[in-house]
Design a protein around this motif. Structure first.
Motif, PDB file in Angstrom:
ATOM      1  N   GLY A 117     -79.028  21.347  47.030  1.00  0.00           N
ATOM      2  CA  GLY A 117     -79.981  20.431  47.581  1.00  0.00           C
ATOM      3  C   GLY A 117     -81.444  20.340  47.056  1.00  0.00           C
ATOM      4  O   GLY A 117     -82.134  19.653  46.989  1.00  0.00           O
ATOM      5  N   GLU A 118     -81.482  21.823  46.391  1.00  0.00           N
ATOM      6  CA  GLU A 118     -82.913  21.906  45.876  1.00  0.00           C
ATOM      7  C   GLU A 118     -82.974  21.081  44.485  1.00  0.00           C
ATOM      8  O   GLU A 118     -82.029  20.928  43.954  1.00  0.00           O
ATOM      9  CB  GLU A 118     -83.328  23.363  45.386  1.00  0.00           C
ATOM     10  N   VAL A 119     -84.255  20.522  44.194  1.00  0.00           N
ATOM     11  CA  VAL A 119     -84.440  19.896  43.075  1.00  0.00           C
ATOM     12  C   VAL A 119     -85.130  20.827  41.865  1.00  0.00           C
ATOM     13  O   VAL A 119     -85.891  21.409  42.220  1.00  0.00           O
ATOM     14  CB  VAL A 119     -85.344  18.576  43.336  1.00  0.00           C
ATOM     15  N   ALA A 120     -84.423  20.794  40.854  1.00  0.00           N
ATOM     16  CA  ALA A 120     -84.752  22.120  39.907  1.00  0.00           C
ATOM     17  C   ALA A 120     -85.141  21.501  38.595  1.00  0.00           C
ATOM     18  O   ALA A 120     -84.790  20.227  38.128  1.00  0.00           O
ATOM     19  CB  ALA A 120     -83.724  23.106  39.906  1.00  0.00           C
ATOM     20  N   VAL A 121     -85.822  22.167  38.096  1.00  0.00           N
ATOM     21  CA  VAL A 121     -86.377  22.037  36.321  1.00  0.00           C
ATOM     22  C   VAL A 121     -85.824  22.802  35.548  1.00  0.00           C
ATOM     23  O   VAL A 121     -85.717  24.152  35.841  1.00  0.00           O
ATOM     24  CB  VAL A 121     -87.813  21.925  36.353  1.00  0.00           C
ATOM     25  N   PHE A 122     -85.264  22.407  34.461  1.00  0.00           N
ATOM     26  CA  PHE A 122     -84.496  23.358  33.685  1.00  0.00           C
ATOM     27  C   PHE A 122     -84.218  22.678  32.197  1.00  0.00           C
ATOM     28  O   PHE A 122     -84.277  21.278  32.084  1.00  0.00           O
ATOM     29  CB  PHE A 122     -82.995  23.704  34.048  1.00  0.00           C
ATOM     30  N   ASP A 123     -83.745  23.605  31.411  1.00  0.00           N
ATOM     31  CA  ASP A 123     -83.626  22.901  29.769  1.00  0.00           C
ATOM     32  C   ASP A 123     -82.097  22.559  29.890  1.00  0.00           C
ATOM     33  O   ASP A 123     -81.116  23.440  30.140  1.00  0.00           O
ATOM     34  CB  ASP A 123     -84.197  23.866  28.861  1.00  0.00           C
ATOM     35  N   SER A 124     -81.841  21.276  29.236  1.00  0.00           N
ATOM     36  CA  SER A 124     -80.305  20.847  29.276  1.00  0.00           C
ATOM     37  C   SER A 124     -79.635  21.753  28.227  1.00  0.00           C
ATOM     38  O   SER A 124     -80.141  22.193  27.058  1.00  0.00           O
ATOM     39  CB  SER A 124     -80.545  19.448  28.429  1.00  0.00           C
ATOM     40  N   PRO A 125     -78.419  22.478  28.652  1.00  0.00           N
ATOM     41  CA  PRO A 125     -77.800  23.004  27.735  1.00  0.00           C
ATOM     42  C   PRO A 125     -77.237  22.370  26.535  1.00  0.00           C
ATOM     43  O   PRO A 125     -76.667  22.899  25.515  1.00  0.00           O
ATOM     44  CB  PRO A 125     -76.468  23.684  28.711  1.00  0.00           C
ATOM     45  N   ALA A 126     -77.357  21.000  26.489  1.00  0.00           N
ATOM     46  CA  ALA A 126     -76.656  20.111  25.309  1.00  0.00           C
ATOM     47  C   ALA A 126     -77.681  20.029  24.133  1.00  0.00           C
ATOM     48  O   ALA A 126     -77.495  20.324  23.219  1.00  0.00           O
ATOM     49  CB  ALA A 126     -76.555  18.732  25.696  1.00  0.00           C
ATOM     50  N   ASP A 127     -79.136  19.886  24.738  1.00  0.00           N
ATOM     51  CA  ASP A 127     -79.997  19.898  23.535  1.00  0.00           C
ATOM     52  C   ASP A 127     -81.320  20.555  23.927  1.00  0.00           C
ATOM     53  O   ASP A 127     -82.249  20.229  23.192  1.00  0.00           O
ATOM     54  CB  ASP A 127     -80.191  18.326  23.264  1.00  0.00           C
ATOM     55  N   GLY A 138     -74.811  17.169  34.981  1.00  0.00           N
ATOM     56  CA  GLY A 138     -73.777  18.064  34.703  1.00  0.00           C
ATOM     57  C   GLY A 138     -72.347  17.504  34.344  1.00  0.00           C
ATOM     58  O   GLY A 138     -71.540  18.430  33.837  1.00  0.00           O
ATOM     59  N   ARG A 139     -71.972  16.365  35.150  1.00  0.00           N
ATOM     60  CA  ARG A 139     -70.924  15.939  34.696  1.00  0.00           C
ATOM     61  C   ARG A 139     -70.614  15.656  33.197  1.00  0.00           C
ATOM     62  O   ARG A 139     -69.582  15.189  32.652  1.00  0.00           O
ATOM     63  CB  ARG A 139     -70.871  14.513  35.568  1.00  0.00           C
ATOM     64  N   TYR A 140     -71.605  15.529  32.396  1.00  0.00           N
ATOM     65  CA  TYR A 140     -71.593  15.175  31.167  1.00  0.00           C
ATOM     66  C   TYR A 140     -71.839  16.597  30.444  1.00  0.00           C
ATOM     67  O   TYR A 140     -71.188  16.763  29.248  1.00  0.00           O
ATOM     68  CB  TYR A 140     -72.606  14.259  30.587  1.00  0.00           C
ATOM     69  N   PHE A 141     -72.993  17.370  30.332  1.00  0.00           N
ATOM     70  CA  PHE A 141     -73.328  18.393  29.589  1.00  0.00           C
ATOM     71  C   PHE A 141     -72.556  19.677  30.478  1.00  0.00           C
ATOM     72  O   PHE A 141     -72.827  20.723  29.692  1.00  0.00           O
ATOM     73  CB  PHE A 141     -74.806  18.522  29.246  1.00  0.00           C
ATOM     74  N   GLY A 142     -72.209  19.607  31.286  1.00  0.00           N
ATOM     75  CA  GLY A 142     -71.474  21.002  32.015  1.00  0.00           C
ATOM     76  C   GLY A 142     -72.488  21.882  33.105  1.00  0.00           C
ATOM     77  O   GLY A 142     -73.568  21.406  33.373  1.00  0.00           O
ATOM     78  N   TRP A 143     -72.000  23.307  33.136  1.00  0.00           N
ATOM     79  CA  TRP A 143     -72.672  24.076  33.952  1.00  0.00           C
ATOM     80  C   TRP A 143     -74.140  24.212  33.358  1.00  0.00           C
ATOM     81  O   TRP A 143     -74.377  24.595  32.122  1.00  0.00           O
ATOM     82  CB  TRP A 143     -72.013  25.366  34.026  1.00  0.00           C
ATOM     83  N   VAL A 144     -74.918  24.630  34.467  1.00  0.00           N
ATOM     84  CA  VAL A 144     -76.509  25.033  33.967  1.00  0.00           C
ATOM     85  C   VAL A 144     -76.455  26.794  34.087  1.00  0.00           C
ATOM     86  O   VAL A 144     -76.014  27.025  35.538  1.00  0.00           O
ATOM     87  CB  VAL A 144     -77.619  24.559  34.548  1.00  0.00           C
ATOM     88  N   ASP A 145     -76.928  27.406  33.652  1.00  0.00           N
ATOM     89  CA  ASP A 145     -77.073  29.073  33.899  1.00  0.00           C
ATOM     90  C   ASP A 145     -78.263  29.121  35.009  1.00  0.00           C
ATOM     91  O   ASP A 145     -79.350  28.813  34.886  1.00  0.00           O
ATOM     92  CB  ASP A 145     -77.757  29.524  32.751  1.00  0.00           C
ATOM     93  N   ALA A 146     -77.808  29.757  36.047  1.00  0.00           N
ATOM     94  CA  ALA A 146     -78.635  29.914  37.135  1.00  0.00           C
ATOM     95  C   ALA A 146     -79.942  30.548  37.156  1.00  0.00           C
ATOM     96  O   ALA A 146     -81.009  30.201  37.405  1.00  0.00           O
ATOM     97  CB  ALA A 146     -78.125  30.453  38.498  1.00  0.00           C
ATOM     98  N   ASP A 147     -79.776  31.765  36.043  1.00  0.00           N
ATOM     99  CA  ASP A 147     -80.972  32.425  35.959  1.00  0.00           C
ATOM    100  C   ASP A 147     -81.847  31.794  34.634  1.00  0.00           C
ATOM    101  O   ASP A 147     -82.780  32.507  34.353  1.00  0.00           O
ATOM    102  CB  ASP A 147     -80.469  33.927  35.422  1.00  0.00           C
TER     103      ASP A 147
END
Length: 208
Positions: free
Chosen positions: A86-96, A177-186
């Motif tokens: 439920g949290e809104v997070a900012v992260f770098d895409s694992p794709a690009d 994530g349905r396109y680029f897959g899982w995101v590393d939590a850390d």
């Protein structure tokens, strides 16, 4: 009486650097460090999180939410938990590597299904027939936008250890994530706390 010669230019320049430039550089360095490790802001580039976030929204990001990092690196100095559903997070895409903002919809160990844009976690639907556009993540509620459909379905999959599934609230218009897959939590950059500016409305404080 002979006039006293002024100090050489190099000496005057060094004195100026010590008196004026050095404190300014230190201040700018501290501000940059605070921005990288304590709090920052993010400008929403697209409509993938509508109606929660609109294009152009400016969002406060808590950089300490998931741990304190060595400035300008991904090295953790202090752990403070992991992203929650439920949290809104900012992260770098694992794709690009593009910096993105999405909702964390599932965490390690969760069994996930998505059908027509609607989530089920561990066999439990997050929306109801009475409120089909509202998904409940504990005490957080996500309002969905399905005007472009629900996007790709997801069969029953389990989130691996150390990973997250992220999705946009605008389910049919979100590269997630349905396109680029899982995101590393850390490696999540920070937690979006609130919208502080919205185009056409000006300054505000809309918690996420």
């Amino acid at each position: 009486m002979d006039a006293v010669a002024p100090p050489p230019f190099s000496q005057r320049a060094l004195q100026w650097l010590k008196k004026e430039a050095l404190p300014l550089l230190i201040m700018l360095g501290l501000l940059a460090t605070a921005r990288d490790t304590l709090a920052n802001h993010y400008q929403v580039p697209s409509g993938s999180m509508q109606p929660t976030l609109e294009p152009g929204d400016r969002v406060v990001v808590d950089m300490r939410a998931y741990g304190l990092r060595l400035p300008f690196t991904q090295v953790r100095l202090l752990d403070a938990g992991v992203p929650q559903r439920g949290e809104v997070a900012v992260f770098d895409s694992p794709a690009d590597g593009t910096r993105l903002i999405k909702r964390v919809v599932a965490v390690a160990g969760d069994h996930v299904q998505v059908r027509n844009g609607h989530l089920s976690i561990n066999g439990q639907a997050l929306s109801s027939a009475e409120s089909p556009l509202q998904e409940q993540f504990g005490n957080r509620t996500a309002t969905l936008e399905l005007d472009r459909g629900g996007g790709p379905d997801v069969a029953d999959v389990q989130v691996p250890a150390g990973k997250l599934l992220v999705m946009g609230d605008h389910r049919g218009d979100s590269y997630d994530g349905r396109y680029f897959g899982w995101v590393d939590a850390d490696l999540v950059y920070g937690r979006a706390v609130a919208v502080y500016y919205r185009r056409g409305e000006g300054l505000e404080w809309r918690r996420l």
